[in-house]
Design a protein around this motif. Structure first.
Motif, PDB file in Angstrom:
ATOM      1  N   GLN A   1      -6.077  -0.321   1.668  1.00 46.28           N
ATOM      2  CA  GLN A   1      -6.028   1.367   1.609  1.00 46.28           C
ATOM      3  C   GLN A   1      -4.784   1.567   2.354  1.00 46.28           C
ATOM      4  N   PRO A   2      -4.061   2.713   1.802  1.00 49.59           N
ATOM      5  CA  PRO A   2      -2.745   3.141   2.560  1.00 49.59           C
ATOM      6  C   PRO A   2      -3.223   3.717   3.808  1.00 49.59           C
ATOM      7  N   PRO A   3      -1.940   3.573   4.915  1.00 54.72           N
ATOM      8  CA  PRO A   3      -2.419   4.072   6.070  1.00 54.72           C
ATOM      9  C   PRO A   3      -2.755   5.640   6.008  1.00 54.72           C
ATOM     10  N   GLY A   4      -3.141   6.332   7.175  1.00 58.60           N
ATOM     11  CA  GLY A   4      -3.564   7.545   7.153  1.00 58.60           C
ATOM     12  C   GLY A   4      -2.411   8.580   7.152  1.00 58.60           C
ATOM     13  N   PHE A   5      -2.529   9.766   6.644  1.00 60.03           N
ATOM     14  CA  PHE A   5      -1.504  10.551   6.553  1.00 60.03           C
ATOM     15  C   PHE A   5      -0.493  10.915   7.512  1.00 60.03           C
ATOM     16  N   SER A   6      -0.954  10.883   8.848  1.00 59.64           N
ATOM     17  CA  SER A   6      -0.101  10.731   9.962  1.00 59.64           C
ATOM     18  C   SER A   6       1.249   9.694  10.113  1.00 59.64           C
ATOM     19  N   LYS A   7       0.714   8.481   9.680  1.00 56.11           N
ATOM     20  CA  LYS A   7       1.212   7.176   9.699  1.00 56.11           C
ATOM     21  C   LYS A   7       2.523   7.627   8.362  1.00 56.11           C
ATOM     22  N   VAL A   8       1.729   7.929   7.431  1.00 52.91           N
ATOM     23  CA  VAL A   8       2.627   8.169   6.101  1.00 52.91           C
ATOM     24  C   VAL A   8       3.989   9.108   6.648  1.00 52.91           C
ATOM     25  N   ASN A   9       3.182  10.225   7.092  1.00 53.34           N
ATOM     26  CA  ASN A   9       4.354  11.217   7.480  1.00 53.34           C
ATOM     27  C   ASN A   9       5.495  10.565   8.479  1.00 53.34           C
ATOM     28  N   GLU A  10       4.936   9.853   9.532  1.00 58.88           N
ATOM     29  CA  GLU A  10       5.997   9.214  10.470  1.00 58.88           C
ATOM     30  C   GLU A  10       7.070   8.360   9.648  1.00 58.88           C
TER      31      GLU A  10
ATOM     32  N   SER B   1       0.795  -1.290   0.149  1.00 60.41           N
ATOM     33  CA  SER B   1       0.015  -0.052  -0.030  1.00 60.41           C
ATOM     34  C   SER B   1       0.939   1.332  -0.170  1.00 60.41           C
ATOM     35  N   LEU B   2       2.208   1.194   0.279  1.00 61.41           N
ATOM     36  CA  LEU B   2       3.337   2.369   0.240  1.00 61.41           C
ATOM     37  C   LEU B   2       4.289   1.822  -0.453  1.00 61.41           C
ATOM     38  N   SER B   3       4.921   2.791  -1.119  1.00 61.60           N
ATOM     39  CA  SER B   3       6.315   2.367  -1.664  1.00 61.60           C
ATOM     40  C   SER B   3       7.287   3.683  -1.263  1.00 61.60           C
ATOM     41  N   LEU B   4       8.585   3.303  -1.359  1.00 57.80           N
ATOM     42  CA  LEU B   4       9.570   4.427  -1.061  1.00 57.80           C
ATOM     43  C   LEU B   4      10.388   4.360  -2.419  1.00 57.80           C
ATOM     44  N   VAL B   5      10.543   5.357  -3.019  1.00 58.16           N
ATOM     45  CA  VAL B   5      11.385   5.765  -4.256  1.00 58.16           C
ATOM     46  C   VAL B   5      12.464   6.688  -4.223  1.00 58.16           C
TER      47      VAL B   5
END
Length: 208
Positions: free
Chosen positions: A188-197, A90-94
């Motif tokens: 679903q991707p995690p919420g923005f606060s988790k993405v930011n963390e 649900s998330l990637s790092l590029v």
């Protein structure tokens, strides 16, 4: 494997976002609009021992625990040298090595990291005909001795927010690090606060 194929198709989209660099006058912000942020030098999530390294060896970054690298070299922009995804895709790092033309290098000489951030974002704007939208302002970030400029954006057809940080290595190479929500397994991707963390934690491990 079907999931890996979907990940590769997703990075065809990332390649689509990589185009010519155009700086528009109406995209330039006053210094009064820039936010200076100082982050903790330690990640706030558990990190693994696995790391990525640039081709020239002038930067490294560690991955969060249980994340893994994906080979998308045949499908992505040649600027991208490392891609990692989380376990549920649900998330990637590029990680990218930004290629800046000599004509545009004057922007960086004049504006520093903010100029590099604007060039990075304008690549996306140019290739998508303006459908990529910036969210908020450009920010300057310091983590100990390391300096970054960041911005946030939404991609076409998505309400999820992606984040990008740019930096300049000790040998004057230009780099970009992004966290990008995905929808590969209908998770679903995690919420923005988790993405930011997660973004800030990986940022804290970057050494250049």
């Amino acid at each position: 494997m079907i999931v890996i194929k979907k990940v590769k198709l997703f990075f065809l989209f990332l390649m689509f976002l990589s185009g010519c660099i155009i700086v528009k006058k109406d995209n330039i912000q006053d210094d009064s609009e820039i936010i200076n942020i100082q982050l903790s030098p330690k990640p706030t999530i558990e990190m693994s021992d696995e790391y990525i390294r640039s081709k020239k060896g002038d930067m490294i970054a560690f991955l969060p625990k249980d994340w893994f690298l994906v080979d998308v070299s045949k499908n992505s922009s040649p600027e991208i040298f490392a891609v990692a995804v989380n376990p549920d895709y649900s998330l990637s790092l590029v990680f990218s090595n930004l290629r800046i033309t000599e004509a545009k290098s004057s922007v960086i000489k004049k504006e520093g990291l903010l100029g590099l951030a604007r060039l990075s974002f304008d690549k996306r704007v140019q290739k998508t005909g303006g459908s990529v939208k910036q969210v908020g302002k450009y920010n300057l970030i310091s983590i100990g001795p390391q300096l970054f400029a960041e911005y946030q954006f939404t991609a076409p057809g998505s309400a999820n927010i992606s984040k990008t940080a740019v930096f300049i290595s000790s040998i004057d190479e230009y780099y970009e690090f992004s966290i990008v929500p995905m929808n590969i397994r209908n998770n679903q991707p995690p919420g923005f606060s988790k993405v930011n963390e997660i973004f800030n934690s990986v940022l804290a491990t970057i050494q250049y």
